[in-house]
Design a protein around this motif. Structure first.
Motif, short mmCIF file in Angstrom:
data_model
loop_
_atom_site.label_atom_id
_atom_site.label_comp_id
_atom_site.label_asym_id
_atom_site.label_seq_id
_atom_site.Cartn_x
_atom_site.Cartn_y
_atom_site.Cartn_z
N ALA A 108 0.84 -1.20 0.00
CA ALA A 108 0.00 0.00 0.00
C ALA A 108 0.87 1.25 0.00
N PHE A 109 0.55 2.17 -0.90
CA PHE A 109 1.23 3.46 -0.98
C PHE A 109 0.38 4.51 -0.26
N ILE A 110 1.03 5.32 0.57
CA ILE A 110 0.35 6.45 1.21
C ILE A 110 0.95 7.71 0.59
N LEU A 111 0.12 8.51 -0.03
CA LEU A 111 0.60 9.66 -0.80
C LEU A 111 0.80 10.90 0.07
N LYS A 112 1.78 11.70 -0.32
CA LYS A 112 1.98 13.01 0.33
C LYS A 112 1.67 14.16 -0.62
N LYS A 113 1.46 13.81 -1.91
CA LYS A 113 1.10 14.81 -2.92
C LYS A 113 0.01 14.26 -3.81
N ASP A 114 -0.78 15.17 -4.39
CA ASP A 114 -1.79 14.76 -5.37
C ASP A 114 -1.11 14.25 -6.63
N LEU A 115 -1.78 13.34 -7.32
CA LEU A 115 -1.32 12.85 -8.62
C LEU A 115 -2.51 12.87 -9.57
N LYS A 116 -2.33 13.50 -10.71
CA LYS A 116 -3.41 13.50 -11.70
C LYS A 116 -2.83 13.30 -13.09
N GLY A 117 -3.38 12.33 -13.81
CA GLY A 117 -2.96 12.07 -15.18
C GLY A 117 -3.58 13.06 -16.14
N PRO A 118 -3.23 12.93 -17.41
CA PRO A 118 -2.41 11.85 -17.99
C PRO A 118 -0.91 12.09 -17.80
N ASN A 119 -0.13 11.18 -18.29
CA ASN A 119 1.34 11.30 -18.36
C ASN A 119 2.04 11.17 -17.02
N VAL A 120 1.37 10.58 -16.01
CA VAL A 120 2.04 10.30 -14.75
C VAL A 120 2.97 9.09 -14.95
N ASP A 218 -11.77 12.48 -14.90
CA ASP A 218 -11.45 13.72 -14.20
C ASP A 218 -11.33 13.51 -12.68
N ILE A 219 -10.70 12.39 -12.31
CA ILE A 219 -10.47 12.06 -10.91
C ILE A 219 -8.97 12.03 -10.66
N SER A 220 -8.55 12.56 -9.53
CA SER A 220 -7.13 12.55 -9.18
C SER A 220 -6.91 11.75 -7.91
N LEU A 221 -5.67 11.32 -7.71
CA LEU A 221 -5.27 10.71 -6.45
C LEU A 221 -4.87 11.84 -5.51
N LYS A 222 -5.31 11.75 -4.27
CA LYS A 222 -5.14 12.85 -3.32
C LYS A 222 -4.09 12.54 -2.26
N ALA A 223 -3.40 13.59 -1.83
CA ALA A 223 -2.47 13.44 -0.72
C ALA A 223 -3.20 12.85 0.48
N GLY A 224 -2.55 11.87 1.13
CA GLY A 224 -3.15 11.22 2.28
C GLY A 224 -3.93 9.96 1.93
N GLU A 225 -4.22 9.75 0.64
CA GLU A 225 -4.97 8.57 0.26
C GLU A 225 -4.13 7.30 0.36
N VAL A 226 -4.82 6.19 0.61
CA VAL A 226 -4.23 4.86 0.58
C VAL A 226 -4.43 4.30 -0.82
N ILE A 227 -3.36 3.83 -1.44
CA ILE A 227 -3.45 3.21 -2.76
C ILE A 227 -2.98 1.77 -2.64
N LEU A 228 -3.91 0.83 -2.76
CA LEU A 228 -3.54 -0.58 -2.80
C LEU A 228 -3.08 -0.90 -4.21
N SER A 229 -1.81 -1.28 -4.34
CA SER A 229 -1.17 -1.29 -5.66
C SER A 229 -1.34 -2.58 -6.45
N GLY A 230 -2.03 -3.57 -5.88
CA GLY A 230 -2.30 -4.79 -6.64
C GLY A 230 -1.67 -6.02 -6.01
N ALA A 231 -2.32 -7.14 -6.22
CA ALA A 231 -1.87 -8.40 -5.61
C ALA A 231 -0.53 -8.84 -6.16
N LEU A 232 0.30 -9.39 -5.28
CA LEU A 232 1.60 -9.91 -5.69
C LEU A 232 1.54 -11.41 -5.99
N SER A 233 0.38 -12.01 -5.76
CA SER A 233 0.20 -13.43 -6.07
C SER A 233 -1.30 -13.70 -6.19
#
Length: 259
Positions: A108-120, A218-233
């Motif tokens: 899980a990634f915990i963000l400290k900055k917003d991220l908005k595509g495209p081109n991320v 038109d949705i962005s990832l927000k600072a403080g959000e939890v991002i579950l990055s996907g199963a490893l198995s």
């Protein structure tokens, strides 16, 4: 909002409440598109937010080739995480509150900055991450018997159920995400193992994919959000009496119990 999207959204909510799965939407409507499926998802998330729940992050699904093969899909998807989905580390989940739960080990990634595509890019993700923690995702499908295609799971909020975060935080610069290994234990026995590279080559690449895909709505990832990055198995079925623990190199561990 089309009547079709509202109707399917209502069917999925009713399945969640009754804990009785429904037929695949792709069986009922073979022409349903993935774009329509995301609007079904967004309709139900909007209803839950209006009812008082809060969006606390996002989840990426279907990043592992093993999971893609298991479910017969060929690209990732995403869903929303709500505050009602949080389970404390070492906590207990009652199986009768879910339909057909399965467990995955993730980073899980915990963000400290917003991220908005495209081109991320993956580098943008690393720079926007505050820290990472070990996580367990408990996926659940409102589609009977997990007979899903991509549009089915997308409509169903990427089969989101619950999630658990470990207590140890690790700075991103202190680890190699691609080489980071994980073992998933079920009742003390090895259920499967995985490595960071199993998630699109690098979990940060998964988060970049998510930011760019969300830009379509038109949705962005927000600072403080939890991002579950996907199963490893692959996913593992959960039943009453089970204990699951995911142990990650350098990240520590996270666990949950089922009753």
């Amino acid at each position: 909002m089309s009547s079709k999207i509202q109707s399917y959204a209502t069917q999925l909510v009713e399945a969640e409440v009754s804990r009785v799965g429904i037929d695949p939407l792709t069986l009922t409507d073979p022409e349903i598109t993935v774009d329509e499926a995301y609007y079904i998802q967004l309709e139900n998330i909007k209803k839950k937010v209006n009812a008082g729940q809060k969006i606390v992050g996002k989840k990426i699904g279907l990043t592992s080739v093993a999971v893609q093969k298991m479910l017969g899909v060929d690209e990732p998807d995403y869903g929303h995480l709500l505050n009602s989905m949080v389970v404390e580390n070492g906590g207990t989940i009652y199986c009768d509150t879910m339909i057909q739960p399965k467990v995955e080990g993730e980073i899980a990634f915990i963000l400290k900055k917003d991220l908005k595509g495209p081109n991320v890019t993956a580098l943008d993700v690393l720079q926007a991450t505050d820290y990472v923690v070990p996580a367990l995702e408990i996926v659940d499908s409102r589609i009977q018997d997990w007979k899903i295609k991509l549009a089915d799971t997308v409509s169903d909020n990427a089969s989101a159920g619950l999630y658990v975060l470990g207590g140890k935080t690790t700075k991103i610069e202190d680890i190699n995400l691609e080489l980071l290994g994980m073992v998933l234990l079920q009742n003390g026995e090895v259920a499967n193992t995985g490595v960071g590279a199993a998630a699109l080559g690098n979990p940060a690449t998964c988060v970049a994919w998510l930011a760019n895909r969300l830009a379509d709505y038109d949705i962005s990832l927000k600072a403080g959000e939890v991002i579950l990055s996907g199963a490893l198995s692959s996913m593992v079925d959960a039943k009453p009496g089970d204990n699951f623990t995911a142990r990650f190199a350098h990240l520590g561990q996270v666990s949950v119990n089922f009753k």
